[in-house]
Design a protein around this motif. Structure first.
Motif, PDB file in Angstrom:
ATOM      1  N   PHE A 125     128.584  10.088 -16.626  1.00  0.00           N
ATOM      2  CA  PHE A 125     130.010  10.326 -16.427  1.00  0.00           C
ATOM      3  C   PHE A 125     130.438  11.682 -16.988  1.00  0.00           C
ATOM      4  CE2 PHE A 125     130.572   5.622 -15.886  1.00  0.00           C
ATOM      5  CZ  PHE A 125     131.223   5.680 -14.666  1.00  0.00           C
ATOM      6  N   ALA A 126     129.763  12.153 -18.042  1.00  0.00           N
ATOM      7  CA  ALA A 126     130.108  13.461 -18.602  1.00  0.00           C
ATOM      8  C   ALA A 126     129.874  14.559 -17.578  1.00  0.00           C
ATOM      9  CB  ALA A 126     129.288  13.718 -19.864  1.00  0.00           C
ATOM     10  N   LEU A 127     128.768  14.473 -16.852  1.00  0.00           N
ATOM     11  CA  LEU A 127     128.434  15.480 -15.846  1.00  0.00           C
ATOM     12  C   LEU A 127     129.235  15.297 -14.562  1.00  0.00           C
ATOM     13  CD1 LEU A 127     124.605  15.387 -16.487  1.00  0.00           C
ATOM     14  CD2 LEU A 127     126.136  17.272 -17.066  1.00  0.00           C
ATOM     15  N   ILE A 196     140.120  21.389 -31.833  1.00  0.00           N
ATOM     16  CA  ILE A 196     140.549  21.296 -30.434  1.00  0.00           C
ATOM     17  C   ILE A 196     140.483  19.856 -29.957  1.00  0.00           C
ATOM     18  CG2 ILE A 196     140.105  22.040 -28.068  1.00  0.00           C
ATOM     19  CD1 ILE A 196     138.958  24.609 -29.126  1.00  0.00           C
ATOM     20  N   ARG A 197     141.615  19.333 -29.496  1.00  0.00           N
ATOM     21  CA  ARG A 197     141.616  18.001 -28.894  1.00  0.00           C
ATOM     22  C   ARG A 197     140.769  18.045 -27.642  1.00  0.00           C
ATOM     23  NH1 ARG A 197     142.756  15.501 -23.693  1.00  0.00           N
ATOM     24  NH2 ARG A 197     142.838  13.279 -24.171  1.00  0.00           N
ATOM     25  N   SER A 198     139.841  17.111 -27.525  1.00  0.00           N
ATOM     26  CA  SER A 198     138.932  17.096 -26.387  1.00  0.00           C
ATOM     27  C   SER A 198     138.521  15.668 -26.082  1.00  0.00           C
ATOM     28  CB  SER A 198     137.696  17.940 -26.705  1.00  0.00           C
ATOM     29  OG  SER A 198     136.727  17.811 -25.679  1.00  0.00           O
ATOM     30  N   PRO A 199     138.333  15.340 -24.798  1.00  0.00           N
ATOM     31  CA  PRO A 199     137.744  14.037 -24.477  1.00  0.00           C
ATOM     32  C   PRO A 199     136.337  13.944 -25.050  1.00  0.00           C
ATOM     33  CG  PRO A 199     138.597  15.128 -22.510  1.00  0.00           C
ATOM     34  CD  PRO A 199     138.590  16.145 -23.597  1.00  0.00           C
ATOM     35  N   GLU A 200     135.880  12.731 -25.266  1.00  0.00           N
ATOM     36  CA  GLU A 200     134.496  12.527 -25.705  1.00  0.00           C
ATOM     37  C   GLU A 200     133.550  13.018 -24.611  1.00  0.00           C
ATOM     38  OE1 GLU A 200     134.053   8.403 -26.485  1.00  0.00           O
ATOM     39  OE2 GLU A 200     135.400   8.395 -28.214  1.00  0.00           O
ATOM     40  N   GLY A 201     132.354  13.368 -25.014  1.00  0.00           N
ATOM     41  CA  GLY A 201     131.346  13.710 -24.026  1.00  0.00           C
ATOM     42  C   GLY A 201     131.083  15.190 -23.928  1.00  0.00           C
ATOM     43  N   LEU A 202     130.871  15.651 -22.697  1.00  0.00           N
ATOM     44  CA  LEU A 202     130.406  17.013 -22.470  1.00  0.00           C
ATOM     45  C   LEU A 202     131.396  18.060 -22.966  1.00  0.00           C
ATOM     46  CD1 LEU A 202     128.198  18.812 -21.313  1.00  0.00           C
ATOM     47  CD2 LEU A 202     129.291  18.610 -19.074  1.00  0.00           C
TER      48      LEU A 202
END
Length: 366
Positions: A125-127, A196-202
């Protein structure tokens, strides 16, 4: 996520559904929306089936308003009145990362969600969700889904979480996101130490590899986190959405054009509900989604450009545009993280190869 968790949700009152004009409001008034939804359902029961789709948009987003006002009404037209959709906003029924199970168990009829929310559970899902610094334009990645094997890859990833109970109808991004920042980040080196706020993953992995400190914060809490200085910058949304929700007011150093994110959405339905649709309505729903996203891509880009130019002419906001040299440095870091994520699961490796093959086919890579 257990079946008991969703059995409990199924025992609750029906999820709140936004009418197309109501969803454009920044206020969330459950009683009014439930009343409106029930009235609409009773009035149109003989003609249409209404499907509740949870999105990962906030209610005040420009994208939300455009889709709700311009494109929701077209579904009934394209299906001769047999199908209607009611949107609910991010987290209104279940947390965004739980939408696959909610759709599988019928708590939601479907979702319209950034798949980055699922990247901590299946590396593919990250990719699929955001190949950081990969595609140059949203239309290229929409092509990967619509004309390439993107939908097939997304379905394989969904099956990993839901045992085939969710149908992926379509997928792809609609914008190259801006980066909302309360502290100037004028060069690649300025990322060092930034929270930096970022979604989990890539995305989080790329920011970390570039020297920043990624922080996982729900999308609905981004404004408060920037306002209070909990984070220095935030991976949030398109420039126009950040402007509409006030992010640029508390983070007056936006990076645009964006340096990082082109988040892909998925459009899904519960498998049994999808199978109950006629082939004609299935085709219409897929066509509707891609038409809506292609139009949204165009409109958002135009609005982004207009607002960024307005802010460049003022003295309140400094719009930062990285030099190509700095963008290339981030892309080099990102490519190393692509390869790293491709090693995390067999499906992730298959997804990355699919991306690379498609990029070569359209001349983006040699």
């Amino acid at each position: 996520m257990t079946l008991d968790r969703f059995a409990g949700l199924l025992g609750r009152a029906a999820p709140t559904a936004f009418a197309s004009t109501a969803f454009a409001s920044t206020a969330f008034a459950p009683a009014a929306f439930v009343t409106a939804a029930l009235a609409a359902g009773l009035a149109g029961a003989a003609q249409a089936e209404t499907y509740t789709i949870q999105t990962s948009f906030n209610a005040g987003d420009f994208s939300t308003q455009h889709l709700s006002e311009t494109w929701l009404p077209k579904i009934a037209e394209m299906t001769d009145g047999r199908v209607e959709i009611a949107f609910t906003p991010n987290g209104s029924v279940v947390p965004a990362k739980e939408t696959p199970e909610a759709v599988a168990y019928g708590v939601l009829d479907g979702d319209f969600t950034s798949v980055n929310y699922f990247s901590g559970r299946e590396p593919a899902f990250a990719l699929l969700g955001d190949l950081i610094s990969g595609y140059d334009t949203p239309r290229q990645m929409l092509g990967f889904c619509k004309d390439g094997v993107g939908e097939e890859m997304m379905q394989k990833a969904a099956d990993e979480l839901t045992d085939g109970e969710v149908k992926v109808i379509a997928c792809g991004p609609y914008s190259r996101e801006a980066l909302a920042a309360r502290t100037p980040i004028r060069t690649f080196e300025d990322l060092q130490g930034m929270k930096i706020r970022s979604p989990e993953g890539l995305a989080a992995a790329v920011f970390a590899a570039a020297g920043a400190s990624p922080v996982s914060i729900p999308f609905s809490e981004v404004y408060g986190a920037l306002e209070k200085g909990i984070v220095d910058a935030a991976d949030a949304s398109a420039y126009v959405n950040n402007d509409a929700t006030g992010l640029n007011d508390v983070a007056p150093y936006p990076l645009y054009p964006g340096i990082h994110s082109m988040a892909a959405m998925q459009f899904t339905m519960t498998r049994s509900k999808w199978d109950a649709l006629s082939p004609e309505d299935q085709t219409a729903l897929r066509d509707w989604w891609y038409m809506a996203m292609e139009d949204l891509t165009r409109v958002v880009h135009e609005e982004d450009e207009k607002l960024a130019e307005r802010d460049r002419q003022g003295d309140r906001i400094e719009v930062i545009d990285w030099a190509q040299e700095d963008r290339d440095k981030l892309r080099e870091v990102a490519r190393a993280e692509w390869e790293s994520y491709a090693e995390k699961s067999e499906l992730a490796g298959e997804v990355l190869q699919a991306h690379l093959d498609y990029m070569k086919s359209i001349g983006l890579l040699k």
